[in-house]
Design an enzyme around this catalytic site. Structure first.
Site, PDB file in Angstrom:
ATOM      1  N   CYS B 161       0.800  -1.226   0.000  1.00  0.00           N
ATOM      2  CA  CYS B 161       0.000   0.000   0.000  1.00  0.00           C
ATOM      3  C   CYS B 161       0.834   1.279   0.000  1.00  0.00           C
ATOM      4  CB  CYS B 161      -0.948  -0.020   1.190  1.00  0.00           C
ATOM      5  SG  CYS B 161      -1.892  -1.537   1.225  1.00  0.00           S
ATOM      6  N   HIS B 294      -2.264   8.468   6.114  1.00  0.00           N
ATOM      7  CA  HIS B 294      -2.575   7.179   5.491  1.00  0.00           C
ATOM      8  C   HIS B 294      -3.988   6.794   5.949  1.00  0.00           C
ATOM      9  CE1 HIS B 294      -1.828   3.431   3.515  1.00  0.00           C
ATOM     10  NE2 HIS B 294      -1.903   2.716   4.619  1.00  0.00           N
ATOM     11  N   GLU B 305      -0.172   5.235  13.381  1.00  0.00           N
ATOM     12  CA  GLU B 305       0.140   6.462  12.645  1.00  0.00           C
ATOM     13  C   GLU B 305      -0.058   7.688  13.544  1.00  0.00           C
ATOM     14  OE1 GLU B 305      -2.190   7.119   9.096  1.00  0.00           O
ATOM     15  OE2 GLU B 305      -0.837   8.698   8.382  1.00  0.00           O
ATOM     16  N   LYS B 324      -9.423   8.651   2.674  1.00  0.00           N
ATOM     17  CA  LYS B 324      -9.869   7.313   2.273  1.00  0.00           C
ATOM     18  C   LYS B 324     -11.382   7.126   2.353  1.00  0.00           C
ATOM     19  CE  LYS B 324      -5.541   4.968   2.180  1.00  0.00           C
ATOM     20  NZ  LYS B 324      -4.571   5.998   2.570  1.00  0.00           N
ATOM     21  N   HIS B 329      -9.549   2.623   0.154  1.00  0.00           N
ATOM     22  CA  HIS B 329      -8.093   2.461   0.144  1.00  0.00           C
ATOM     23  C   HIS B 329      -7.709   1.865  -1.210  1.00  0.00           C
ATOM     24  CE1 HIS B 329      -4.057   1.767   0.963  1.00  0.00           C
ATOM     25  NE2 HIS B 329      -4.111   0.946   1.992  1.00  0.00           N
ATOM     26  N   PHE B 387       1.780  -3.253   4.094  1.00  0.00           N
ATOM     27  CA  PHE B 387       2.175  -4.548   4.636  1.00  0.00           C
ATOM     28  C   PHE B 387       3.684  -4.676   4.511  1.00  0.00           C
ATOM     29  CE2 PHE B 387      -1.696  -7.396   3.540  1.00  0.00           C
ATOM     30  CZ  PHE B 387      -2.453  -6.686   4.426  1.00  0.00           C
TER      31      PHE B 387
END
Lengths: 85, 399, 354
Positions: B161, B294, B305, B324, B329, B387
């Site tokens: 991502c 994010h 985050e 998002k 996403h 990830f």
């Protein structure tokens, strides 16, 4: 009950690829996560699928797994009570 | 190194909230999200999940691109070509073949959408064999480069991502090291059964529109789309007298090295990525006027985050939001889509809202912007994490 | 001032076994359509807890990465950069098959988590607790060279000191069967080598190759990397300018190149490109390696191992000569590596003795 424990141990070893471990190595009351067998959060997700696929038990909330997956004893108790297949 | 960073001279985007930069801007300003039930392909999960789906079908995208009927573009390549074409147009890039031009794309799903559809026939019938070589991630980049007529340095990044942020960073470094004069950078990802089922097995998909940074957030919504930026060296910009949309002044990449999918509790990777980006931009944290987070709305990401942001900004966390809830996403494309939003924020002096926020997280002392806020912005920081602990941050500065 | 970049350590798991001093002298020519890498014993090398979920590509990479770091006495690199064409295909295949077989039910997360292309670089970072720069490049036949380019930029600018660079691809049954159905891999019953190849397609394989790259020369250094150039497409007629432009920027002339490592793989159309480049370098000794490595997207990393070995040892193992007639002994200073696949993803790398 003993048969279910044996079956469950074999399934856990298989789905989690626990090489070099036999059902006899897993104690019924031993912790599956952290110390004990040393499983982690990805294993917990695998166990949720195992519960669904084999015993027809759906766990929508991964947090619920924490109590159920404490040991073989706790898993067997939960399965016996809630299994639909 | 030039003082002003690398110039952004063009951008293009296609997402669930619009097929052009203008449409995307309008949706952000109007607070109009793009989440819906999935329509482009059947899936068992249809009623369980919300997605940021772009409603143009593959046939419509192909027709709009003027491709022949027997093309082997996967949806990832179609979305990518659609957005990249706009970027070139917006940078007024016709001609100028004397420049060393590159293309750095990124994707996570690649051609999986067609493999999952036609794979079961490959061994028994040659009918869909033209899609076999479309499977690898790099193929979408080739198709897009060919469509754009770019010959030269063409390559692809895939870091889950955070992919597009790393493609943008790679492009900037190629310009700064004087290997290229101009580079089109970004990312593209299509929704596929593979990814929605994959995220479903991780039990991190919300069954409602996502709520980043909310105490009661239940997970993420997946989306699809593509976005590309045209980056050019300051020399070229000056020689050609080009209009600059913004400057890419900072970038940082770090690894959380904590867990395969989960982020560390103190957000170490995110912290390091932001810290590096600030160092490259030679800015203090106080200089950042807006953070496009994010903010996937998974319990784990937002906490990690948020903690990393508090470590960087201390008690002065600047206005921040996750976009998002608008787009879902978009995985590998997210870093590029949000780069476009960060640049729009700078151009419009506007902070886009963090939709569906209701209750502050008790672990954090920070609250996202919930409505469009107009204020003068000079520097915007955009985060993308993936990830494998891949964390990247970009800083865009006003032209 | 640009810093010089050196290969200070190598590690590999390939069809010819692991990286070792007898690697080329013990090598045998591949003649199967699909050739698996010879696997080392991983027990005692990777912890049982970690290894149980790892696919071949991850295991091979963990091993090769440790070997490369060990040779160069680097414990934790500043950055980890990998290149892979197909990524973690084994896990992708697994997840895709269960998606089809169970109609989107009873899917488990492990194979999905490990299917992402960045899994290898991420797992190595996790194992080494390496929090530095971490990127995975995925661009067909130039995946590894893209990672090399990234590495050069980090080291030449002085941003980092030590970079772990890798190229890896793994055999996955389903993916390779699709490539076979599409005619890219030879059919299962064919027994041909790169030199004897007449049937369509090429011999495929797998491998993991890691290089410990540093901005400083040490006793264990193999060679210096001068530069890399990538080009997505190329007509045969553009070969001369493609090569000349690159050499000129490096202050090199064609006659400076002592050996050229060509990616001959037995596919007629692919091999034409190598013939064309070789023609531009009449004085260079042509070498090849895909008869030993097999074809896969990151196999050109095997070509870099060849260059590193020759430059360090100052000798060419006879199995690497493309021409039967072995030229007289010479010193090897500059080696050029050229690779492409199906006329796409062309790359040139110049490696120099140090």
């Amino acid at each position: 009950m003993t048969a279910l424990k044996e079956e469950l141990k074999r399934q856990i070893i298989e789905v989690l690829h626990l090489e070099d471990i036999t059902p006899a190595d897993i104690q019924d009351e031993e912790a599956l996560f952290g110390e004990g067998l040393g499983l982690d959060s990805i294993d917990a997700l695998e166990l949720i699928v195992l519960m669904d696929k084999t015993y027809g038990i759906k766990l929508a909330d991964p947090k619920k797994g924490r109590d159920i997956f404490q040991s073989i004893d706790t898993m067997v108790a939960y399965i016996s009570e809630h299994r639909t297949k | 190194m030039t003082d002003r960073g690398v110039a952004v001279t063009g951008m293009g985007i296609i997402s669930a909230i619009g097929e052009t930069v203008e449409e995307n801007l309008w949706s952000l300003l109007a607070g109009k999200h793009g989440l819906s039930r999935i329509a482009n392909f059947p899936t068992r999960l249809r009623e369980q999940i919300w997605v940021g789906e772009q409603k143009k079908t593959n046939d419509e995208l192909s027709a709009s691109l003027g491709l022949s009927e027997r093309n082997a573009f996967t949806r990832t390549a179609l979305l990518g070509a659609y957005a990249a074409r706009q970027a070139l147009e917006s940078a007024n890039m016709q001609g100028a073949h004397d420049l060393r031009t590159g293309f750095i794309s990124s994707t996570s799903v690649g051609g999986m959408d067609y493999t999952e559809r036609y794979g079961p026939t490959y061994l028994t019938s040659p009918e869909w064999h033209r899609y076999i070589p479309s499977h690898p991630a790099g193929d979408s980049s080739h198709k897009i480069a060919e469509y754009l007529g770019i010959k030269g340095l063409v390559t692809t990044v895939s870091t889950a991502c955070s992919s597009a942020a790393n493609a943008i960073m790679m492009g900037a470094r190629l310009i700064r090291s004087r290997r290229l004069d101009r580079v089109i950078v970004g990312g593209t990802d299509a929704l596929s059964k593979f990814t929605i089922n994959g995220f479903h097995t991780l039990m991190i998909l919300a069954d409602a529109p996502c709520q980043p940074f909310d105490m009661h957030r239940k997970g993420l919504n997946l989306g699809e789309g593509a976005a590309y930026l045209v980056l050019e060296s300051e020399e070229i910009v000056q020689r050609q007298g080009k209009k600059v949309l913004a400057y890419l002044t900072g970038y940082g990449n770090a690894n959380d090295a904590f867990h395969q999918t989960a982020s560390s509790e103190n957000g170490e990777g995110a912290f390091l990525a932001m810290q590096k980006a600030l160092a490259v931009a030679q800015l203090t944290p106080q200089a950042i006027d807006y953070v496009n987070a994010h903010g996937t709305a998974t319990p784990n990401n937002d906490l990690s985050e948020g903690r990393a942001m508090q470590r960087i900004f201390k008690s002065n966390v600047p206005p921040f939001s996750s976009t998002k809830p608008f787009t879902g996403h978009t995985l590998a494309a997210a870093g590029a889509i949000e780069a476009v939003y960060s640049i729009l924020a700078l151009q419009q002096d506007m902070v886009p809202p963090n939709l569906h926020f209701d209750t502050p997280m008790e672990e954090l002392d920070m609250i996202p912007e919930t409505a469009v806020r107009h204020r003068s912005l000079s520097h915007v920081l955009s985060n993308s994490f993936g990830f494998g602990g891949n964390c990247s941050s970009l800083i865009f500065s006003k032209a | 001032m640009k810093k010089s970049v050196f290969i200070n350590g190598i590690g590999a798991v390939t069809t010819q076994g692991i990286w070792r001093s007898e690697f080329f002298s013990e090598a045998r020519v591949l003649d199967h359509a699909i050739n698996a890498a010879e696997q080392p014993a991983y027990k005692g090398f990777i912890s049982p807890g970690a290894i149980r979920r790892m696919s071949r590509g991850i295991k091979m990479s963990m091993y090769a990465a440790q070997q490369a770091l060990g040779e160069s006495f680097v414990t934790i690199p500043d950055a980890i950069i990998t290149g892979t064409g197909l990524g973690c295909s084994e896990d992708s295949d697994k997840f895709l098959r269960s998606l089809w077989e169970n109609d989107e039910q009873f899917l488990t997360p492990t194979s999905f988590i490990q299917s992402t292309h960045n899994t290898v670089a991420a797992q190595i970072a996790l194992q080494l607790s390496c929090k530095g720069y971490n990127v995975t490049h995925v661009n067909g036949a130039s995946s590894f060279e893209s990672a090399l380019l990234d590495t050069l930029m980090l080291l030449q600018t002085g941003e980092e000191e030590h970079v772990l660079l890798g190229g890896v691809d793994e055999i996955a049954e389903q993916t390779y069967s699709f490539l076979q159905a599409g005619g890219y891999i030879k059919t299962g019953s064919v027994r041909e080598t790169v030199k004897t190849s007449v049937s369509p397609g090429v011999n495929y394989a797998e491998g993991a190759h890691f290089f410990s790259m540093s901005a400083g020369r040490v006793a264990s250094s193999y060679a210096e990397i001068i530069d890399v150039k990538l080009q997505n497409e190329l007509e045969g007629s553009q070969m001369r300018s493609f090569l000349q432009d690159f050499l000129t920027t490096k202050d090199l002339h064609p006659e400076d190149i002592d050996a050229v490592i060509l990616g001959y793989n037995g596919d007629e159309n692919d091999d034409l490109f190598y013939d064309a480049l070789w023609q531009e370098l009449p004085l260079a000794t042509p070498l090849y390696y895909k008869h030993l490595s097999g074809q896969y997207d990151s196999c050109s990393a095997f070509g870099l191992m060849v260059a590193a070995f020759v430059l360090k040892q100052q000798t060419v193992p006879s199995i690497l000569y493309w021409n039967e007639k072995i030229p007289p002994n010479t010193t090897w200073k500059n080696i050029l590596i050229y690779n492409q696949y199906k006329g796409k993803d062309h790359s040139l790398v110049v490696v120099r003795a140090c």
